[in-house]
Scaffold this motif. Structure first.
Motif, PDB file in Angstrom:
ATOM      1  N   MET A 104     -42.139  -9.611   9.291  1.00  8.58           N
ATOM      2  CA  MET A 104     -41.787  -8.982   8.009  1.00  8.58           C
ATOM      3  C   MET A 104     -42.977  -9.051   7.057  1.00  8.58           C
ATOM      4  O   MET A 104     -43.697 -10.032   7.006  1.00  8.58           O
ATOM      5  CB  MET A 104     -40.588  -9.683   7.393  1.00  8.58           C
ATOM      6  N   VAL A 105     -43.184  -7.940   6.352  1.00  2.55           N
ATOM      7  CA  VAL A 105     -44.282  -7.855   5.409  1.00  2.55           C
ATOM      8  C   VAL A 105     -43.900  -8.569   4.117  1.00  2.55           C
ATOM      9  O   VAL A 105     -42.794  -8.413   3.600  1.00  2.55           O
ATOM     10  CB  VAL A 105     -44.613  -6.382   5.102  1.00  2.55           C
ATOM     11  N   GLY A 106     -44.849  -9.370   3.582  1.00  2.00           N
ATOM     12  CA  GLY A 106     -44.577 -10.086   2.339  1.00  2.00           C
ATOM     13  C   GLY A 106     -44.503  -9.134   1.172  1.00  2.00           C
ATOM     14  O   GLY A 106     -44.915  -7.973   1.258  1.00  2.00           O
ATOM     15  N   PHE A 107     -44.007  -9.700   0.028  1.00  2.00           N
ATOM     16  CA  PHE A 107     -43.831  -8.846  -1.150  1.00  2.00           C
ATOM     17  C   PHE A 107     -45.150  -8.318  -1.670  1.00  2.00           C
ATOM     18  O   PHE A 107     -45.232  -7.227  -2.215  1.00  2.00           O
ATOM     19  CB  PHE A 107     -43.108  -9.633  -2.255  1.00  2.00           C
ATOM     20  N   ASP A 108     -46.244  -9.086  -1.481  1.00  2.00           N
ATOM     21  CA  ASP A 108     -47.537  -8.683  -2.015  1.00  2.00           C
ATOM     22  C   ASP A 108     -48.432  -8.033  -0.963  1.00  2.00           C
ATOM     23  O   ASP A 108     -49.573  -7.765  -1.228  1.00  2.00           O
ATOM     24  CB  ASP A 108     -48.254  -9.896  -2.609  1.00  2.00           C
ATOM     25  N   GLN A 109     -47.884  -7.836   0.247  1.00  2.00           N
ATOM     26  CA  GLN A 109     -48.693  -7.254   1.312  1.00  2.00           C
ATOM     27  C   GLN A 109     -48.301  -5.796   1.529  1.00  2.00           C
ATOM     28  O   GLN A 109     -47.118  -5.490   1.697  1.00  2.00           O
ATOM     29  CB  GLN A 109     -48.506  -8.039   2.606  1.00  2.00           C
ATOM     30  N   PRO A 110     -49.249  -4.885   1.516  1.00  2.00           N
ATOM     31  CA  PRO A 110     -48.930  -3.465   1.679  1.00  2.00           C
ATOM     32  C   PRO A 110     -48.267  -3.180   3.025  1.00  2.00           C
ATOM     33  O   PRO A 110     -48.516  -3.863   4.022  1.00  2.00           O
ATOM     34  CB  PRO A 110     -50.303  -2.790   1.595  1.00  2.00           C
ATOM     35  N   ALA A 111     -47.441  -2.152   3.057  1.00  2.00           N
ATOM     36  CA  ALA A 111     -46.713  -1.800   4.283  1.00  2.00           C
ATOM     37  C   ALA A 111     -47.642  -1.311   5.384  1.00  2.00           C
ATOM     38  O   ALA A 111     -47.268  -1.284   6.560  1.00  2.00           O
ATOM     39  CB  ALA A 111     -45.684  -0.716   3.964  1.00  2.00           C
ATOM     40  N   VAL A 112     -48.894  -0.935   5.035  1.00  2.00           N
ATOM     41  CA  VAL A 112     -49.832  -0.404   6.012  1.00  2.00           C
ATOM     42  C   VAL A 112     -50.094  -1.385   7.153  1.00  2.00           C
ATOM     43  O   VAL A 112     -50.492  -0.990   8.251  1.00  2.00           O
ATOM     44  CB  VAL A 112     -51.149  -0.003   5.312  1.00  2.00           C
ATOM     45  N   TYR A 113     -49.838  -2.684   6.902  1.00  2.00           N
ATOM     46  CA  TYR A 113     -50.093  -3.692   7.927  1.00  2.00           C
ATOM     47  C   TYR A 113     -48.964  -3.810   8.944  1.00  2.00           C
ATOM     48  O   TYR A 113     -49.101  -4.511   9.936  1.00  2.00           O
ATOM     49  CB  TYR A 113     -50.317  -5.058   7.273  1.00  2.00           C
ATOM     50  N   SER A 114     -47.870  -3.152   8.729  1.00  5.43           N
ATOM     51  CA  SER A 114     -46.714  -3.318   9.612  1.00  5.43           C
ATOM     52  C   SER A 114     -46.714  -2.285  10.740  1.00  5.43           C
ATOM     53  O   SER A 114     -47.226  -1.175  10.591  1.00  5.43           O
ATOM     54  CB  SER A 114     -45.419  -3.198   8.816  1.00  5.43           C
ATOM     55  N   GLN A 115     -46.081  -2.671  11.862  1.00  8.62           N
ATOM     56  CA  GLN A 115     -45.935  -1.744  12.985  1.00  8.62           C
ATOM     57  C   GLN A 115     -45.003  -0.599  12.606  1.00  8.62           C
ATOM     58  O   GLN A 115     -45.181   0.525  13.065  1.00  8.62           O
ATOM     59  CB  GLN A 115     -45.370  -2.486  14.198  1.00  8.62           C
ATOM     60  N   GLU A 116     -44.025  -0.895  11.767  1.00  6.71           N
ATOM     61  CA  GLU A 116     -43.095   0.143  11.345  1.00  6.71           C
ATOM     62  C   GLU A 116     -43.825   1.281  10.632  1.00  6.71           C
ATOM     63  O   GLU A 116     -43.508   2.459  10.817  1.00  6.71           O
ATOM     64  CB  GLU A 116     -42.015  -0.436  10.428  1.00  6.71           C
ATOM     65  N   PHE A 117     -44.809   0.907   9.794  1.00  7.24           N
ATOM     66  CA  PHE A 117     -45.575   1.944   9.097  1.00  7.24           C
ATOM     67  C   PHE A 117     -46.354   2.792  10.106  1.00  7.24           C
ATOM     68  O   PHE A 117     -46.392   4.020   9.999  1.00  7.24           O
ATOM     69  CB  PHE A 117     -46.538   1.314   8.092  1.00  7.24           C
ATOM     70  N   ALA A 118     -46.980   2.136  11.080  1.00  9.09           N
ATOM     71  CA  ALA A 118     -47.738   2.875  12.091  1.00  9.09           C
ATOM     72  C   ALA A 118     -46.833   3.844  12.842  1.00  9.09           C
ATOM     73  O   ALA A 118     -47.231   4.973  13.150  1.00  9.09           O
ATOM     74  CB  ALA A 118     -48.406   1.899  13.055  1.00  9.09           C
ATOM     75  N   ASN A 119     -45.597   3.428  13.116  1.00  9.73           N
ATOM     76  CA  ASN A 119     -44.669   4.295  13.851  1.00  9.73           C
ATOM     77  C   ASN A 119     -44.287   5.534  13.052  1.00  9.73           C
ATOM     78  O   ASN A 119     -43.978   6.584  13.630  1.00  9.73           O
ATOM     79  CB  ASN A 119     -43.409   3.518  14.223  1.00  9.73           C
ATOM     80  N   THR A 120     -44.309   5.423  11.732  1.00 12.51           N
ATOM     81  CA  THR A 120     -43.941   6.571  10.908  1.00 12.51           C
ATOM     82  C   THR A 120     -44.998   7.688  10.971  1.00 12.51           C
ATOM     83  O   THR A 120     -44.724   8.826  10.571  1.00 12.51           O
ATOM     84  CB  THR A 120     -43.743   6.176   9.441  1.00 12.51           C
ATOM     85  N   LEU A 121     -46.175   7.355  11.460  1.00 11.85           N
ATOM     86  CA  LEU A 121     -47.259   8.341  11.526  1.00 11.85           C
ATOM     87  C   LEU A 121     -47.167   9.227  12.758  1.00 11.85           C
ATOM     88  O   LEU A 121     -47.839  10.256  12.836  1.00 11.85           O
ATOM     89  CB  LEU A 121     -48.626   7.630  11.527  1.00 11.85           C
ATOM     90  N   VAL A 122     -46.344   8.826  13.726  1.00 10.41           N
ATOM     91  CA  VAL A 122     -46.254   9.555  14.987  1.00 10.41           C
ATOM     92  C   VAL A 122     -45.478  10.856  14.771  1.00 10.41           C
ATOM     93  O   VAL A 122     -44.353  10.838  14.262  1.00 10.41           O
ATOM     94  CB  VAL A 122     -45.560   8.702  16.062  1.00 10.41           C
ATOM     95  N   PRO A 123     -46.060  12.001  15.147  1.00  9.98           N
ATOM     96  CA  PRO A 123     -45.325  13.271  15.018  1.00  9.98           C
ATOM     97  C   PRO A 123     -44.026  13.227  15.813  1.00  9.98           C
ATOM     98  O   PRO A 123     -43.941  12.587  16.860  1.00  9.98           O
ATOM     99  CB  PRO A 123     -46.304  14.302  15.606  1.00  9.98           C
ATOM    100  N   LYS A 124     -43.037  13.895  15.315  1.00 12.49           N
ATOM    101  CA  LYS A 124     -41.739  13.886  15.974  1.00 12.49           C
ATOM    102  C   LYS A 124     -41.811  14.569  17.339  1.00 12.49           C
ATOM    103  O   LYS A 124     -42.582  15.501  17.553  1.00 12.49           O
ATOM    104  CB  LYS A 124     -40.701  14.593  15.085  1.00 12.49           C
ATOM    105  N   ASN A 125     -41.013  14.093  18.262  1.00 15.20           N
ATOM    106  CA  ASN A 125     -40.965  14.662  19.595  1.00 15.20           C
ATOM    107  C   ASN A 125     -40.544  16.127  19.513  1.00 15.20           C
ATOM    108  O   ASN A 125     -39.618  16.484  18.798  1.00 15.20           O
ATOM    109  CB  ASN A 125     -39.969  13.884  20.460  1.00 15.20           C
ATOM    110  N   GLY A 126     -41.249  16.958  20.259  1.00 14.78           N
ATOM    111  CA  GLY A 126     -40.959  18.392  20.213  1.00 14.78           C
ATOM    112  C   GLY A 126     -41.918  19.162  19.334  1.00 14.78           C
ATOM    113  O   GLY A 126     -41.867  20.393  19.293  1.00 14.78           O
ATOM    114  N   THR A 127     -42.802  18.445  18.622  1.00 15.87           N
ATOM    115  CA  THR A 127     -43.806  19.103  17.803  1.00 15.87           C
ATOM    116  C   THR A 127     -45.032  19.361  18.676  1.00 15.87           C
ATOM    117  O   THR A 127     -45.926  18.535  18.796  1.00 15.87           O
ATOM    118  CB  THR A 127     -44.195  18.231  16.592  1.00 15.87           C
TER     119      THR A 127
END
Length: 371
Positions: A1-24
């Motif tokens: 879990m990302v701390g309150f003062d740590q940007p979301a860019v460090y999380s795997q969840e953020f990286a996953n949001t960058l993946v184009p949706k399947n079918g694109t």
């Protein structure tokens, strides 16, 4: 879990949001099991280079047959039609049969060694593996995690999409071109420098002193196997092309080879515009003045440029001009020498004769006096 003062860019969840949706997918991609309905991709990979070869070469053959009187075409013709008949050492029927043999061998090898891709590729999973690398690279480049996150939120999906569907496949194909060029340059050069290989194998191809389109693959069967068939397989394997990319490589290589032997220097031909290794460049190699130059084929000329075997049309014209000037100089020298020798001989004969005549006159005069 990302701390309150740590940007979301460090999380795997953020990286996953960058993946184009399947079918694109881009326009060139299809999830269908084959590109052409009713025809497997393996079969298409065998048919494409043969079809490309004959369709493209017959287009140029039509120009050879029906365009002889077209005034607009004349400036682009590298050789006159009469030269093809007068200078080539093999008939067109022999050329066609030799090409058929090479393409039969090529097709047989494809049947044996080209395999269908039955496993469906999970493109989303592959792009998911790319996203953390993009995040880390962006962090290192920008330094500021908040700025990096802002840029990735805006451009991250587009960057991954572009890299996966356009940049990487293009780089693979260019690398395949480089491998094929490298394979053919060094083999081609060796087949010229080794007298046995040239005399027994490569001299076949140079029976076409004036190249024409459907003679592009007029080779000894052994040379065709090593140069073209094995070379294409090496390029495809080393560059890791998919079967569909291989179809493009094989088909495009055939188009390019035909174009390089077409006999026309066409300023509107895209294959001659974008590739410096074109019909005019390769034609020089088929002439006596350039037979030890311009070994590069079929795409680029970097090996000729690097290793000093490049010969341009301008250089050819300068060499021919100097050769003609030397020939004229020798001819003038011979003519002048002959004329001067004749004149000097005549003058000397006349002078000697005149002198001898004077001698006789003096002698006769002296004899009269004595008597």
């Amino acid at each position: 879990m990302v701390g309150f003062d740590q940007p979301a860019v460090y999380s795997q969840e953020f990286a996953n949001t960058l993946v184009p949706k399947n079918g694109t997918y881009p326009f060139y991609y299809t999830e269908n099991p084959s590109l052409v309905d009713g025809l497997s991709d393996k079969a298409l990979s065998l048919i494409a280079p043969v079809a490309a070869y004959w369709v493209h070469s017959l287009m140029f053959h039509a120009l050879d047959v029906y365009g002889t009187d077209w005034a607009w075409l004349a400036p682009y013709r590298i050789h006159e039609s009469a030269e093809v008949k007068a200078r080539n050492l093999v008939t067109k029927t022999e050329v066609v049969w030799a090409v058929f043999v090479q393409q039969a061998i090529q097709t047989l090898l494809g049947i044996l060694f080209v395999h269908e891709e039955h496993t469906r590729v999970d493109h989303t999973a592959r792009m998911t593996r790319m996203s953390p690398i993009l995040v880390q690279s962006t962090l290192l480049w920008m330094g500021d995690p908040h700025l990096a996150q802002s840029r990735l939120e805006r451009w991250g999906s587009t960057i991954i999409y572009f890299l996966y569907w356009w940049a990487f496949p293009t780089a693979q194909m260019l690398f395949a071109f480089f491998v094929l060029d490298t394979w053919q340059y060094f083999l081609h050069r060796y087949f010229h420098t080794n007298k046995f290989l040239y005399r027994h194998f490569h001299s076949w191809h140079h029976r076409l002193y004036v190249p024409y389109a459907f003679g592009a693959l007029y080779n000894h069967p052994f040379e065709g196997l090593i140069f073209d068939s094995v070379g294409a397989v090496v390029a495809e394997t080393v560059s890791g092309l998919s079967l569909r990319q291989t179809i493009l490589l094989f088909g495009f290589s055939s188009l390019k080879t035909v174009d390089d032997h077409c006999g026309y220097s066409l300023p509107f031909d895209p294959l001659q515009i974008f590739f410096p290794n074109n019909a005019d460049y390769h034609d020089i190699h088929h002439q006596a003045i350039g037979i030890k130059k311009n070994f590069s084929q079929p795409f680029f000329i970097h090996w000729d440029a690097i290793l000093g075997t490049r010969l341009t049309r301008k250089e050819v014209e300068e060499k021919l001009k100097k050769s003609k000037a030397r020939a004229n100089g020798h001819a003038n020298g011979d003519t002048n020498g002959h004329a001067n020798g004749h004149a000097n001989g005549h003058a000397n004969g006349h002078a000697n004769g005149h002198a001898n005549g004077n001698g006789l006159a003096n002698g006769d005069h002296h004899k009269v006096k004595v008597e």
